[in-house]
Design a protein around this motif. Structure first.
Motif, short mmCIF file in Angstrom:
data_model
loop_
_atom_site.label_atom_id
_atom_site.label_comp_id
_atom_site.label_asym_id
_atom_site.label_seq_id
_atom_site.Cartn_x
_atom_site.Cartn_y
_atom_site.Cartn_z
N VAL A 170 0.70 2.70 -9.56
CA VAL A 170 -0.44 3.38 -8.94
C VAL A 170 -1.61 2.42 -8.78
O VAL A 170 -2.34 2.47 -7.79
CB VAL A 170 -0.84 4.61 -9.79
N ALA A 173 8.90 1.17 -6.93
CA ALA A 173 10.21 0.54 -7.07
C ALA A 173 10.08 -0.76 -7.86
O ALA A 173 10.86 -1.04 -8.79
CB ALA A 173 10.82 0.26 -5.70
N LEU A 174 9.08 -1.53 -7.52
CA LEU A 174 8.87 -2.79 -8.24
C LEU A 174 8.54 -2.52 -9.70
O LEU A 174 9.10 -3.15 -10.61
CB LEU A 174 7.73 -3.60 -7.59
N PHE A 189 -0.92 0.26 -5.67
CA PHE A 189 -0.93 1.13 -4.48
C PHE A 189 -2.35 1.61 -4.18
O PHE A 189 -2.82 1.52 -3.05
CB PHE A 189 0.02 2.31 -4.75
N SER A 191 0.83 -1.20 0.00
CA SER A 191 0.00 0.00 0.00
C SER A 191 0.88 1.26 0.00
O SER A 191 0.37 2.36 0.16
CB SER A 191 -0.92 0.00 1.22
N HIS A 192 2.18 1.07 -0.15
CA HIS A 192 3.07 2.23 -0.21
C HIS A 192 3.53 2.44 -1.64
O HIS A 192 4.10 1.55 -2.26
CB HIS A 192 4.25 2.03 0.74
N LEU A 193 3.27 3.65 -2.10
CA LEU A 193 3.55 3.96 -3.49
C LEU A 193 5.02 3.75 -3.83
O LEU A 193 5.34 3.25 -4.90
CB LEU A 193 3.16 5.42 -3.79
N ILE A 194 5.89 4.05 -2.87
CA ILE A 194 7.31 3.96 -3.19
C ILE A 194 7.71 2.49 -3.43
O ILE A 194 8.52 2.19 -4.30
CB ILE A 194 8.17 4.61 -2.08
N VAL A 195 7.07 1.57 -2.69
CA VAL A 195 7.39 0.15 -2.87
C VAL A 195 6.86 -0.35 -4.21
O VAL A 195 7.59 -0.98 -4.99
CB VAL A 195 6.79 -0.68 -1.70
#
Lengths: 169, 113, 246
Positions: C179, C124-125, C182, C117-121
Motif C-alpha cells: 500500500v 504481487a511484489l 501504491f 501505481s497499481h495495487l495489484i502489482v
C-alpha cells in the motif's frame, strides 16, 4: 479508481510483473552484476597494487637516500681527517723551519761577534803601533834621544797595561 | 651539513598514507542511515495501523465465514488488529524496529505512508 | 470515481489498456500498457547497466559510474541491514530496487504509465517478498520460527493475546509494503495531473501552476527514488529478521 476497478486485468498484470521481474533478475544475476563486480574488483586490486608499489618505491628511495647520506657523512669525515693531518704536518714543518732559522741566526750572531772581537783586537794593535811611534817621536823631540823601536814598544806596552798583552809577542 | 632532512619526502608520505586511509575507508561500512523526518514517521505509523486493522478484520471475516460465527470473530479480530496496529506504532515510535518481535535499533529510512 | 465520464481526469492515466490480446485457455494474459512499461523498464535497466559495462575501464565513464554507484549503493544497503550473509540475496534485491525505481521513474514521463501505481502489482511484489522471507525463516529455523510470534519476556498468561496480535502484525507487512508504494505513486501522479490540468484551464495565468508542477515533479522524482529505496530496505530488514529472529 481504475486500480481497484479493473479486476479482470489483475491476472495479466501479475503475470507480466512476474515475467518482467524474472527476466530482469536473471539478467542482473548472470550477466550484469558479475560484470560490475569484476570491474570494481579490478579497480580495487589495481588501486591496491598502485598503493603497494608506491609504498615499495618509497622504501627503496629511503634506502637509497640513507646510503647517500651515509656516503656523504663518510666523505665529510674523511675530508676533515685529511685537513687535520695536513694542518698537523704544516705546523710541524713550520716549527722545524723556525728552529732552523733560530739556529742559523744564532750562528750568524756568534760569527758576527767573533768578527767584531777580531776587528777590535786589530784596532787595538794599530793603536799601540801609533802609540809606539808617537811615544818614540815624542821622546826624541822632548829629550832628544832617539829611542830604538824595541824599547818604545815595551814602554807603551807597560803603559797600556795588560790590555793588549795577549796580542804582543 | 650532514643533518637529515626528511621534508622532501614528507609530502609524499602523507599523501600515500591519505590514499591508503581512503582505500581502507571505502572498504569499511559506511553509516548511511537515512534521515528520518517526523512527517515520514507519522505517515508510516498511520499506514501500519491501517494495515494491521485490515489484516485483523480480514482474518475475522474469513473465520466468521468459515465457522459461521456471525460478526463476533470479526469484532474480536478488529480489536486485535487495533492492538497490533498500536503495537507497531509503539515500536516505530520507540525505534524498536519495523515489525514483529522486540528488536532494537533497526528503524531506518524516512518513509511516506 | 467516474473515470469514464471524465476523459481527461487525473485518474485516467491509471487505466489499463490492452494492446495485444493474449489468451491462455480462458485466462486473459493480455499485453497491456502496464506490461509495455514493465518491459521498457527492464530493457532500460539492462541497457544502462550492461552496455555501460561493456568496456570495463579503469577510469569509468558516465554510464559505468552509474552502474557502479548503483551496485555499491545496494551492496551497502544489504551489508548494513542484513550483514555479510546478505550477499546471497544481492541479485534479487538489486533487481527489486531497479524494477521499482524504473517503474516509478518511467511514470514521470508524460503520456507514460506507472505500473507501480497499481495495487495489484505492488501487492504481487510485496507478497512474493513476504512469501520468500517466510520460507527463508522456516528453512533456517524450522518450527522454531513460530517463536517469532512470542516476544521474549511475555508472561505465559499473555500468550493467547500476544500470539494473534503478532501474527496480525506479521501478516500486515506485505499490505503496508504494497500500500505504501501504491499510495505514494498514485497520490503523486494524481496530484501532478491535477495541477497540469490547471495549467491548461488557466491559460496565461497558468504560469503559477506550471511552476508548481515543476516543483512537484522534482518532489515526485525524489519520492520515486525514496519509495524504491524504502521498498528495498524493508525487504532487507525482513530478510534480516528471518535470518536472525530475535
Amino acid at each position: 479508481m481504475p486500480q481497484l476497478e479493473q479486476i479482470d486485468t489483475y491476472l495479466s498484470q501479475v503475470f507480466w510483473t512476474a515475467l518482467c521481474f524474472g527476466i530482469l533478475w536473471i539478467v542482473m544475476w548472470k550477466v550484469t552484476l558479475p560484470r560490475i563486480a569484476m570491474a570494481l574488483e579490478q579497480r580495487q586490486s589495481r588501486l591496491d597494487d598502485d598503493l603497494e608499489r608506491a609504498a615499495l618505491i618509497k622504501e627503496e628511495a629511503d634506502t637509497v637516500r640513507e646510503g647517500y647520506e651515509k656516503a656523504l657523512a663518510e666523505a665529510h669525515a674523511e675530508g676533515q681527517a685529511a685537513i687535520r693531518k695536513q694542518t698537523a704536518e704544516l705546523s710541524e714543518d713550520s716549527a722545524r723551519r723556525h728552529a732552523e732559522l733560530t739556529e742559523s741566526l744564532a750562528k750568524k750572531i756568534k760569527k758576527a761577534e767573533a768578527n767584531i772581537a777580531a776587528e777590535k783586537t786589530r784596532a787595538m794593535e794599530s793603536v799601540r803601533e801609533v802609540a809606539v811611534e808617537a811615544a818614540s817621536a815624542a821622546t826624541e823631540r822632548l829629550v832628544g834621544v832617539s829611542v830604538d823601536a824595541e824599547r818604545a814598544r815595551r814602554a807603551v806596552e807597560s803603559a797600556m797595561g795588560k790590555t793588549g798583552s795577549g796580542d804582543g809577542d | 651539513m650532514s643533518e637529515r632532512d626528511p621534508s622532501p619526502s614528507k609530502g609524499f608520505e602523507a599523501r600515500l598514507a591519505e590514499a591508503r586511509a581512503v582505500r581502507d575507508g571505502e572498504r569499511g561500512t559506511k553509516d548511511g542511515a537515512a534521515a528520518r523526518s517526523g512527517m515520514g514517521v507519522a505517515l508510516r505509523i498511520g499506514l501500519e495501523m491501517v494495515s494491521a486493522l485490515i489484516v485483523g478484520v480480514g482474518i475475522g471475516w474469513l473465520l466468521d465465514w468459515w465457522l459461521g460465527t456471525g460478526p463476533w470473530l470479526m469484532i474480536l479480530f478488529f480489536v486485535l488488529g487495533s492492538a497490533a496496529g498500536m503495537l507497531s506504532v509503539f515500536r516505530t515510535a520507540s525505534g524498536l524496529g519495523q515489525g514483529v518481535g522486540y528488536k532494537p535499533g533497526k528503524g531506518k529510512g524516512s518513509e511516506r505512508g | 470515481m467516474a473515470t469514464e465520464s471524465q476523459p481527461h481526469g487525473p485518474l485516467e492515466q491509471f487505466i489499463i489498456q490492452p494492446l495485444v490480446d493474449v489468451k491462455l485457455g480462458s485466462v486473459d494474459l493480455s499485453f497491456t500498457n502496464s506490461a509495455l512499461t514493465m518491459i521498457m523498464a527492464v530493457g532500460l535497466v539492462i541497457a544502462m547497466l550492461t552496455i555501460g559495462m561493456r568496456r570495463r575501464a579503469l577510469v569509468p565513464g558516465r554510464w559505468q559510474s552509474i552502474a557502479e554507484l548503483s551496485y555499491e549503493f545496494i551492496a551497502n544497503m544489504l551489508r548494513e541491514n542484513v550483514g555479510s550473509e546478505g550477499r546471497r540475496f544481492f541479485p534479487v534485491i538489486f533487481s527489486l530496487f531497479m524494477f521499482v525505481l524504473f517503474g516509478n521513474m518511467i511514470g514521470m514521463l508524460p503520456y507514460s504509465f506507472t505500473f507501480t501505481s497499481h495495487l495489484i502489482v505492488t501487492f504481487a511484489l510485496a507478497l512474493a517478498v513476504f512469501a520468500a522471507v517466510t520460507i527463508l525463516g522456516f528453512v533456517r529455523h524450522g518450527m522454531h520460527f513460530f517463536s517469532f510470534f512470542v516476544p521474549p519476556g511475555t508472561p505465559l498468561l499473555m500468550w493467547p493475546l500476544m500470539i494473534p496480535i503478532e501474527i496480525i502484525s506479521y501478516l500486515s507487512r506485505p499490505i503496508s509494503l504494497a500500500v505504501r508504494l501504491f499510495a505514494n505513486m498514485t497520490a503523486g501522479h494524481t496530484l501532478l495531473k491535477v495541477f497540469a490540468g490547471f495549467i491548461a484551464a488557466l491559460g496565461v495565468l497558468g504560469v503559477v501552476p506550471f511552476a508548481l508542477v515543476i516543483a512537484l515533479t522534482g518532489l515526485e522524482v525524489l519520492i520515486a527514488f525514496l519509495q524504491a529505496y524504502i521498498f528495498t530496505i524493508l525487504t532487507c530488514i525482513y530478510i534480516h529478521d528471518a535470518l536472525h529472529m530475535h
